[in-house]
Design a protein around this motif. Structure first.
Motif, mmCIF file in Angstrom:
data_model
loop_
_atom_site.group_PDB
_atom_site.id
_atom_site.type_symbol
_atom_site.label_atom_id
_atom_site.label_comp_id
_atom_site.label_asym_id
_atom_site.label_seq_id
_atom_site.Cartn_x
_atom_site.Cartn_y
_atom_site.Cartn_z
ATOM 1 N N LEU A 241 0.355 -1.719 -0.185
ATOM 2 C CA LEU A 241 0.377 -0.209 0.287
ATOM 3 C C LEU A 241 1.007 0.695 -0.098
ATOM 4 C CD1 LEU A 241 -3.154 1.614 0.247
ATOM 5 C CD2 LEU A 241 -2.926 1.009 2.768
ATOM 6 N N GLY A 242 0.559 2.530 -0.921
ATOM 7 C CA GLY A 242 1.735 3.807 -0.703
ATOM 8 C C GLY A 242 0.638 4.349 -0.636
ATOM 9 N N GLN A 243 1.549 5.872 -0.591
ATOM 10 C CA GLN A 243 0.870 6.915 0.133
ATOM 11 C C GLN A 243 -0.658 7.507 -0.840
ATOM 12 O OE1 GLN A 243 3.421 9.338 0.243
ATOM 13 N NE2 GLN A 243 4.140 8.898 2.602
ATOM 14 N N ALA A 244 -1.100 7.287 -0.002
ATOM 15 C CA ALA A 244 -3.230 8.173 -0.414
ATOM 16 C C ALA A 244 -2.367 9.308 -1.326
ATOM 17 C CB ALA A 244 -3.797 8.672 0.451
ATOM 18 N N LEU A 245 -1.790 10.455 -0.534
ATOM 19 C CA LEU A 245 -1.790 11.723 -0.483
ATOM 20 C C LEU A 245 -0.129 11.973 -1.272
ATOM 21 C CD1 LEU A 245 -4.442 13.447 0.576
ATOM 22 C CD2 LEU A 245 -4.463 12.518 -1.284
ATOM 23 N N THR A 246 0.501 12.403 -2.084
ATOM 24 C CA THR A 246 1.332 13.017 -2.369
ATOM 25 C C THR A 246 2.109 14.501 -1.852
ATOM 26 O OG1 THR A 246 2.221 12.378 -4.678
ATOM 27 C CG2 THR A 246 2.957 10.834 -3.146
ATOM 28 N N ALA A 247 2.804 14.882 -1.507
ATOM 29 C CA ALA A 247 2.664 16.482 -2.202
ATOM 30 C C ALA A 247 4.518 16.592 -2.330
ATOM 31 C CB ALA A 247 2.685 17.083 -0.777
ATOM 32 N N ARG A 248 4.454 17.836 -3.425
ATOM 33 C CA ARG A 248 5.870 18.353 -4.149
ATOM 34 C C ARG A 248 5.565 20.104 -4.616
ATOM 35 N NH1 ARG A 248 7.686 18.945 -9.522
ATOM 36 N NH2 ARG A 248 5.212 18.718 -9.792
ATOM 37 N N LEU A 249 6.682 19.836 -3.615
ATOM 38 C CA LEU A 249 6.934 21.914 -3.747
ATOM 39 C C LEU A 249 7.641 21.922 -4.841
ATOM 40 C CD1 LEU A 249 5.849 24.271 -2.434
ATOM 41 C CD2 LEU A 249 7.621 24.124 -1.341
ATOM 42 N N GLY A 250 7.374 22.534 -5.988
ATOM 43 C CA GLY A 250 8.245 22.881 -6.938
ATOM 44 C C GLY A 250 8.563 24.543 -7.140
ATOM 45 N N PRO A 251 10.134 25.369 -7.171
ATOM 46 C CA PRO A 251 11.114 24.841 -6.535
ATOM 47 C C PRO A 251 10.839 24.650 -5.383
ATOM 48 C CG PRO A 251 11.007 27.359 -7.069
ATOM 49 C CD PRO A 251 9.952 27.160 -7.347
ATOM 50 N N GLU A 252 11.710 24.141 -4.673
ATOM 51 C CA GLU A 252 11.318 23.884 -3.210
ATOM 52 C C GLU A 252 12.172 24.902 -1.962
ATOM 53 O OE1 GLU A 252 13.545 20.355 -2.235
ATOM 54 O OE2 GLU A 252 11.163 18.586 -2.343
ATOM 55 N N ALA A 253 13.211 25.334 -2.606
ATOM 56 C CA ALA A 253 14.150 26.852 -1.995
ATOM 57 C C ALA A 253 14.910 27.421 -3.530
ATOM 58 C CB ALA A 253 15.269 25.830 -1.801
ATOM 59 N N VAL A 254 15.088 28.666 -3.256
ATOM 60 C CA VAL A 254 15.314 29.535 -4.170
ATOM 61 C C VAL A 254 15.863 30.523 -3.743
ATOM 62 C CG1 VAL A 254 13.279 29.420 -5.738
ATOM 63 C CG2 VAL A 254 12.954 31.393 -3.708
ATOM 64 N N GLY A 255 16.841 31.411 -4.694
ATOM 65 C CA GLY A 255 18.047 32.157 -3.628
ATOM 66 C C GLY A 255 17.375 33.465 -3.740
ATOM 67 N N LEU A 256 17.736 34.604 -3.331
ATOM 68 C CA LEU A 256 16.582 35.713 -4.133
ATOM 69 C C LEU A 256 18.005 36.783 -3.708
ATOM 70 C CD1 LEU A 256 13.528 35.327 -3.069
ATOM 71 C CD2 LEU A 256 14.063 35.357 -5.068
ATOM 72 N N ASP A 257 17.808 37.994 -4.172
ATOM 73 C CA ASP A 257 18.521 39.063 -3.739
ATOM 74 C C ASP A 257 17.354 40.240 -3.733
ATOM 75 O OD1 ASP A 257 20.583 38.924 -4.807
ATOM 76 O OD2 ASP A 257 20.388 39.591 -6.281
ATOM 77 N N ALA A 258 18.522 40.805 -2.443
ATOM 78 C CA ALA A 258 17.094 41.857 -1.344
ATOM 79 C C ALA A 258 16.203 42.652 -2.244
ATOM 80 C CB ALA A 258 17.928 42.670 -0.420
#
Length: 315
Positions: A183-200
């Motif tokens: 039995l696999g997971q009923a729900l899976t979640a993915r964040l895209g992108p997971e991380a970003v680099g930002l200037d001020a």
């Protein structure tokens, strides 16, 4: 238990013993399985602890192919699905030379992760007054798997109880067969992108995609949890809401991120919950759907990497 061994003995509980399997690594909490390649027959089975070993073992099971005058087989799906129409068939064949009486078939679906037994329901008759030599009787079962069921391996164990001689008070015998499903997971979640680099002063968006692997429509609700130290430049649009699936990807309303004067603490998590939709109907094929929202990432110093946004909650 590392170094302990399971043995089969032919000359008594401690005589003529051969090693069937050895515990090479520290077992995980819960059920662990070891393969046995020795095809010999043994009357006694035992576990031998390693020297100076100490362990607390709740249960030990020895499972072998059936032989003799009877046979139980279990046919089930290789993969179970939450909220699905999980069908399993147990069959019993009388290989003896005489009729067997009051034959009763049963099924147990048990998780090896938390030892929870799932609810099963017979779709056909499971009790038979007599089974003639060479005759096979079968019962179909439906296994109910809720959204919050433990994932991993499930043992589908079929049993057949019967009497050699008909009559009240006559001894009953039992034969067992089993197969495995996962039995696999009923729900899976993915964040895209997971991380970003930002200037001020820069901003970026990210999307949370939730995929429904269950066999029926489910409802996913989310609610932003913002702490007093949350970066004011981080926003979720919409901060709360509900979507139902399966359906095509659905984007929630978004807005431009606000720009803080100076970098502040990372944003808090956003909690989400899931539950089956009462009016949802099962589907035979894979049910996949997406819900997505866009949020501004936290501005950071030029050399920093933006925080990771994680979906958290219960299902």
């Amino acid at each position: 238990m590392t170094g302990g061994r399971f043995e089969g003995c032919t000359d008594g509980p401690a005589g003529g013993c051969r090693t069937l399997a050895t515990v090479k690594d520290r077992p995980e909490f819960g059920w662990n399985e070891l393969a046995v390649d020795n095809p010999a027959r043994f009357r006694w089975l035992r576990y031998v602890s390693p020297d100076d070993g100490y362990s607390s073992v709740a249960e030990i099971e020895f499972i072998a192919p059936l032989g003799g005058s009877d046979h139980v087989s279990v046919e089930g799906p290789s993969e179970l699905r939450q909220l699905g129409d999980n069908r399993v068939v147990t069959s019993y064949r009388n290989n003896s030379d005489h009729p067997l009486h009051d034959v009763r078939l049963s099924l147990a679906a048990e998780s090896t992760q938390d030892r929870t037994t799932r609810q099963v329901r017979a779709l056909d008759a499971s009790r038979f007054a007599a089974v003639k030599p060479g005759q096979t009787v079968s019962t179909r079962w439906k296994v109910t798997v809720p959204l919050d069921a433990a994932t991993g391996t499930y043992h589908l164990v079929g049993r057949a109880g019967y009497q050699d001689q008909q009559g009240k008070g006559e001894p009953r015998h039992e034969s067992v067969g089993f197969t495995r499903s996962t039995l696999g997971q009923a729900l899976t979640a993915r964040l895209g992108p997971e991380a970003v680099g930002l200037d001020a002063g820069d901003s970026a968006g990210t999307q949370l995609q939730v995929t429904n692997h269950a066999a029926a429509t489910v409802e996913v609700a989310w609610n932003e949890v913002r702490s007093p130290t949350a970066n004011p430049g981080y926003t979720i649009r919409a901060a709360t809401g509900t979507v139902r699936g399966p359906r095509a990807a659905r984007r929630l309303p978004t807005s431009r991120p606000r720009r803080p004067a100076t970098p502040t603490a990372p944003h808090p998590p956003c909690a989400w919950i899931s539950r089956p939709t009462p009016q949802g109907s099962p589907r035979s094929g894979p049910a996949r759907w997406n819900c997505a929202f866009t949020a501004a990432s936290t501005p950071t110093c030029p050399t920093s990497t933006g925080p990771r946004r994680r979906a958290s909650g219960t299902s």
